[in-house]
Design an enzyme around this catalytic site. Structure first.
Site, mmCIF file in Angstrom:
data_model
loop_
_atom_site.group_PDB
_atom_site.id
_atom_site.type_symbol
_atom_site.label_atom_id
_atom_site.label_comp_id
_atom_site.label_asym_id
_atom_site.label_seq_id
_atom_site.Cartn_x
_atom_site.Cartn_y
_atom_site.Cartn_z
ATOM 1 N N ALA A 66 -0.665 4.625 -3.964
ATOM 2 C CA ALA A 66 -1.729 5.013 -4.890
ATOM 3 C C ALA A 66 -3.030 5.019 -4.097
ATOM 4 O O ALA A 66 -3.154 4.310 -3.091
ATOM 5 C CB ALA A 66 -1.807 4.005 -6.030
ATOM 6 N N GLY A 112 2.929 3.101 -4.342
ATOM 7 C CA GLY A 112 3.223 4.172 -5.297
ATOM 8 C C GLY A 112 4.076 5.282 -4.692
ATOM 9 O O GLY A 112 4.777 5.988 -5.416
ATOM 10 N N GLU A 115 7.520 3.981 -4.926
ATOM 11 C CA GLU A 115 7.853 3.967 -6.361
ATOM 12 C C GLU A 115 8.157 5.386 -6.856
ATOM 13 O O GLU A 115 9.037 5.580 -7.689
ATOM 14 C CB GLU A 115 6.695 3.341 -7.150
ATOM 15 C CG GLU A 115 6.608 1.835 -6.899
ATOM 16 C CD GLU A 115 5.337 1.207 -7.454
ATOM 17 O OE1 GLU A 115 4.242 1.686 -7.089
ATOM 18 O OE2 GLU A 115 5.440 0.261 -8.251
ATOM 19 N N GLU A 135 1.778 -4.048 -2.015
ATOM 20 C CA GLU A 135 0.763 -4.427 -3.010
ATOM 21 C C GLU A 135 0.305 -5.880 -2.907
ATOM 22 O O GLU A 135 -0.870 -6.175 -3.114
ATOM 23 C CB GLU A 135 1.276 -4.152 -4.431
ATOM 24 C CG GLU A 135 1.257 -2.675 -4.818
ATOM 25 C CD GLU A 135 2.516 -1.935 -4.402
ATOM 26 O OE1 GLU A 135 3.326 -2.488 -3.623
ATOM 27 O OE2 GLU A 135 2.692 -0.785 -4.852
HETATM 28 N N1 COA Z 1 -5.202 5.111 -0.519
HETATM 29 C C1 COA Z 1 -6.301 5.747 -0.081
HETATM 30 N N2 COA Z 1 -6.426 6.242 1.149
HETATM 31 C C2 COA Z 1 -5.395 6.072 1.995
HETATM 32 C C3 COA Z 1 -4.226 5.401 1.615
HETATM 33 C C4 COA Z 1 -4.144 4.904 0.298
HETATM 34 N N3 COA Z 1 -3.059 4.278 -0.176
HETATM 35 N N4 COA Z 1 -3.384 5.356 2.679
HETATM 36 C C5 COA Z 1 -4.021 6.002 3.675
HETATM 37 N N5 COA Z 1 -5.223 6.437 3.260
HETATM 38 C C6 COA Z 1 -6.240 7.159 4.039
HETATM 39 C C7 COA Z 1 -6.988 6.246 5.002
HETATM 40 O O1 COA Z 1 -8.024 5.578 4.328
HETATM 41 C C8 COA Z 1 -7.486 7.250 6.023
HETATM 42 O O2 COA Z 1 -8.577 7.945 5.462
HETATM 43 P P1 COA Z 1 -9.903 8.205 6.375
HETATM 44 O O3 COA Z 1 -9.402 9.052 7.524
HETATM 45 O O4 COA Z 1 -10.811 8.935 5.461
HETATM 46 O O5 COA Z 1 -10.391 6.869 6.816
HETATM 47 C C9 COA Z 1 -6.336 8.255 6.111
HETATM 48 O O6 COA Z 1 -5.594 8.110 4.898
HETATM 49 C C10 COA Z 1 -5.401 8.004 7.284
HETATM 50 O O7 COA Z 1 -4.919 6.679 7.191
HETATM 51 P P2 COA Z 1 -5.035 5.613 8.391
HETATM 52 O O8 COA Z 1 -5.029 4.240 7.804
HETATM 53 O O9 COA Z 1 -6.197 5.941 9.282
HETATM 54 O O10 COA Z 1 -3.689 5.902 9.178
HETATM 55 P P3 COA Z 1 -2.874 4.878 10.109
HETATM 56 O O11 COA Z 1 -1.862 5.699 10.805
HETATM 57 O O12 COA Z 1 -3.806 4.048 10.924
HETATM 58 O O13 COA Z 1 -2.126 3.884 9.089
HETATM 59 C C11 COA Z 1 -0.866 3.317 7.106
HETATM 60 C C12 COA Z 1 -1.130 4.375 8.220
HETATM 61 C C13 COA Z 1 0.065 3.973 6.089
HETATM 62 C C14 COA Z 1 -0.206 2.090 7.722
HETATM 63 C C15 COA Z 1 -2.197 2.936 6.438
HETATM 64 O O14 COA Z 1 -2.887 4.120 6.056
HETATM 65 C C16 COA Z 1 -2.069 2.071 5.203
HETATM 66 O O15 COA Z 1 -1.777 0.893 5.302
HETATM 67 N N6 COA Z 1 -2.298 2.652 3.998
HETATM 68 C C17 COA Z 1 -2.289 1.921 2.754
HETATM 69 C C18 COA Z 1 -0.884 1.611 2.327
HETATM 70 C C19 COA Z 1 -0.895 0.809 1.047
HETATM 71 O O16 COA Z 1 -1.308 -0.319 1.000
HETATM 72 N N7 COA Z 1 -0.389 1.444 -0.019
HETATM 73 C C20 COA Z 1 -0.230 0.805 -1.285
HETATM 74 C C21 COA Z 1 -1.352 1.092 -2.188
HETATM 75 S S1 COA Z 1 -1.129 0.266 -3.737
#
Ligand code: COA
Length: 260
Positions: A66, A112, A115, A135
């Site tokens: 999400a 999400g 999910e 989460e």
């Molecule tokens: N919500 C909002 N934005 C998200 C996102 C999320 N769940 N997951 C990734 N993004 C965005 C990042 O903020 C970044 O945006 P920016 O370039 O404007 O800063 C872009 O997507 C790329 O992500 P980034 O974190 O730079 O890539 P990465 O390769 O370093 O890491 C992940 C990849 C998936 C490990 C990392 O993005 C992450 O942990 N995301 C969140 C996962 C999460 O907790 N999801 C559950 C939400 S309830």
């Protein structure tokens, strides 16, 4: 239908829905959730569509969860509303569609995103896929059905470990756990999804819709899945597809199901 955050394609009896926010790793914001609802509703209502494939654009992510930026300032009631509405219009909605849904997990499927994949009827993954429910690392619990569907798919112990550690598992581990049905290369992922879809399309869409209802009935509190099965089994005898299926078998030919 035009979408801002999705690509919706139809290829004969197949609808392919691609979540298209690659710069945000296809994170599910409010608009994307609504568009997904609309796209799934359209595909399900289209009598020519027999299978829906859901995937993410780019090579990195299916859906990274999400959109965290949307709910970072939420209070209790807004949080509950977010989960309730999302479950209703997207996650439960997909699970209960008449048309089978295959999730082709092409990279990160987190929160999400996982999910969403778990709401689909069948999951396949590419070797680079990473799956998890992070989460609790954000001070939350899964809110789009993850606490219910993950234990159904992998068992309570494995689900607890994934939820409590907030860690990711790779595609092979997901396969061993029963979370995904097949693992293949990223290049082959859509071809595999289409191959499975092709096998499904050989069969009666009416019977498949009834089977979805019967399987899901067993997971609904207060509903007896065996009774639902008996009812669905009986109802099948009133369909043209049943007549065609049995007649074709006896005539030693391939059935051509009319779809009613
Ligand atoms: N919500 C909002 N934005 C998200 C996102 C999320 N769940 N997951 C990734 N993004 C965005 C990042 O903020 C970044 O945006 P920016 O370039 O404007 O800063 C872009 O997507 C790329 O992500 P980034 O974190 O730079 O890539 P990465 O390769 O370093 O890491 C992940 C990849 C998936 C490990 C990392 O993005 C992450 O942990 N995301 C969140 C996962 C999460 O907790 N999801 C559950 C939400 S309830």
């Amino acid at each position: 239908m035009n979408f801002e955050n999705l690509i919706y394609e139809v290829d004969d009896q197949l609808a392919i829905i691609t979540i298209n926010r690659p710069k945000k790793l296809n994170a599910l914001n409010k608009e994307t959730i609504q568009e997904l609802h609309d796209a799934f509703a359209e595909a399900d209502a289209d009598e020519d569509i027999g299978v829906i494939i859901l995937t993410g654009s780019g090579e990195k992510a299916f859906v990274a969860g999400a959109d965290i930026s949307e709910f970072a300032n939420f209070e209790e009631e807004e949080g509950a509303l977010l989960a309730r509405k999302g479950q209703k219009i997207l996650f439960d909605f997909i699970e209960n569609l008449s048309t089978p849904v295959i999730a082709a997990i092409n990279g990160f499927a987190l929160g999400g995103g996982l999910e969403l994949a778990m709401a689909a009827h069948i999951r396949i993954a590419s070797h680079n896929a990473r799956m998890g429910l992070p989460e609790t690392s954000l001070g939350l619990i899964p809110g789009y059905g993850g606490t219910q569907r993950l234990p159904q798919l992998v068992g309570k112990g494995r689900a607890f470990e994934m939820i409590m550690t907030a860690g990711m598992i790779d595609a092979d581990r997901a396969f061993q756990s029963g979370l995904v049905n097949h693992v293949t290369s990223q290049e082959e992922l859509m071809a595999l999804a289409e191959k499975i879809a092709g096998k499904i399309l050989n069969n009666s869409g009416v019977a498949i819709a009834t089977a979805i209802q019967a399987v899901n009935a067993g997971f609904k509190p207060g509903v007896n899945g065996y009774d639902a099965e008996i009812e669905g089994f009986g109802a099948s005898f009133a369909t043209e597809d049943f007549k065609e299926g049995t007649t074709a078998f006896l005539e030693k030919r391939k059935p051509e199901f009319p779809g009613n």
